[in-house]
Scaffold this active site. Structure first.
Site, PDB file in Angstrom:
ATOM      1  N   ILE A   1       0.891  -1.154   0.000  1.00 56.93           N
ATOM      2  CA  ILE A   1       0.000   0.000   0.000  1.00 56.93           C
ATOM      3  C   ILE A   1       0.930   1.204   0.000  1.00 56.93           C
ATOM      4  O   ILE A   1       1.818   1.295   0.849  1.00 56.93           O
ATOM      5  CB  ILE A   1      -0.922   0.047   1.231  1.00 56.93           C
ATOM      6  CG1 ILE A   1      -1.867  -1.150   1.237  1.00 56.93           C
ATOM      7  CG2 ILE A   1      -1.709   1.354   1.262  1.00 56.93           C
ATOM      8  CD1 ILE A   1      -2.753  -1.232   2.457  1.00 56.93           C
ATOM      9  N   ALA A   2       0.749   2.090  -0.951  1.00 57.39           N
ATOM     10  CA  ALA A   2       1.648   3.244  -1.054  1.00 57.39           C
ATOM     11  C   ALA A   2       0.864   4.507  -1.379  1.00 57.39           C
ATOM     12  O   ALA A   2      -0.101   4.475  -2.143  1.00 57.39           O
ATOM     13  CB  ALA A   2       2.689   2.989  -2.144  1.00 57.39           C
TER      14      ALA A   2
ATOM     15  N   GLU B   1       2.833  -7.950   5.366  1.00 57.98           N
ATOM     16  CA  GLU B   1       4.039  -7.696   6.135  1.00 57.98           C
ATOM     17  C   GLU B   1       4.262  -6.188   6.170  1.00 57.98           C
ATOM     18  O   GLU B   1       3.992  -5.501   5.194  1.00 57.98           O
ATOM     19  CB  GLU B   1       5.275  -8.359   5.498  1.00 57.98           C
ATOM     20  CG  GLU B   1       5.302  -9.865   5.569  1.00 57.98           C
ATOM     21  CD  GLU B   1       4.596 -10.533   4.389  1.00 57.98           C
ATOM     22  OE1 GLU B   1       4.351 -11.743   4.460  1.00 57.98           O
ATOM     23  OE2 GLU B   1       4.275  -9.840   3.395  1.00 57.98           O
TER      24      GLU B   1
ATOM     25  N   ASN C   1       7.816   0.765  11.087  1.00 63.14           N
ATOM     26  CA  ASN C   1       6.735   1.583  10.528  1.00 63.14           C
ATOM     27  C   ASN C   1       5.514   1.561  11.451  1.00 63.14           C
ATOM     28  O   ASN C   1       4.492   0.929  11.166  1.00 63.14           O
ATOM     29  CB  ASN C   1       6.379   1.103   9.120  1.00 63.14           C
ATOM     30  CG  ASN C   1       5.491   2.071   8.392  1.00 63.14           C
ATOM     31  OD1 ASN C   1       4.886   2.961   8.993  1.00 63.14           O
ATOM     32  ND2 ASN C   1       5.392   1.896   7.084  1.00 63.14           N
TER      33      ASN C   1
ATOM     34  N   TYR D   1      -3.233  -0.387  10.408  1.00 63.80           N
ATOM     35  CA  TYR D   1      -3.693  -1.769  10.228  1.00 63.80           C
ATOM     36  C   TYR D   1      -4.456  -2.249  11.464  1.00 63.80           C
ATOM     37  O   TYR D   1      -5.509  -2.869  11.344  1.00 63.80           O
ATOM     38  CB  TYR D   1      -2.516  -2.700   9.927  1.00 63.80           C
ATOM     39  CG  TYR D   1      -1.756  -2.348   8.667  1.00 63.80           C
ATOM     40  CD1 TYR D   1      -2.419  -1.938   7.509  1.00 63.80           C
ATOM     41  CD2 TYR D   1      -0.368  -2.406   8.625  1.00 63.80           C
ATOM     42  CE1 TYR D   1      -1.723  -1.608   6.360  1.00 63.80           C
ATOM     43  CE2 TYR D   1       0.332  -2.088   7.475  1.00 63.80           C
ATOM     44  CZ  TYR D   1      -0.344  -1.681   6.344  1.00 63.80           C
ATOM     45  OH  TYR D   1       0.358  -1.360   5.207  1.00 63.80           O
TER      46      TYR D   1
END
Length: 93
Positions: free
Chosen positions: A17-18, A51, A56, A63
């Site tokens: 996810i970016a 992962e 982070n 999440y």
């Protein structure tokens, strides 16, 4: 922003996810993940996993906010700097 994922039978693995750096902090990543979760529910996926770098904490908190739980550590997972990855998962059913 974008989200990459593999769906195999009733499981989904989020590959990434970016969000562009200049657009971070505005809920875009969370909205993308919510859409991915909704798609998986529609496709009858029962488990999602991913992962995330152990450093982070921002991503880990997002999440967890959406129901993901810690599952374990993958040692030396990232090839660029050998950082460990935290495996996270959520059951959808």
């Amino acid at each position: 922003g974008h989200c990459g994922m593999w769906i195999v039978l009733d499981e989904c693995h989020i590959t990434n996810i970016a969000v562009l750096k200049k657009h971070r902090g505005h809920g875009i990543g969370e909205q993308i993940l919510r859409e991915a979760i909704q798609l998986c529910i529609e496709l009858k996926v029962r488990l999602m996993t991913l992962e995330v770098r152990v450093s982070n904490e921002v991503a880990q908190n997002m999440y967890r906010k959406l129901g993901f739980q810690d599952g374990g550590i993958r040692k030396n997972y990232y090839t660029d700097d050998r950082e460990d990855a935290l495996v996270m998962w959520v059951e959808l059913s």
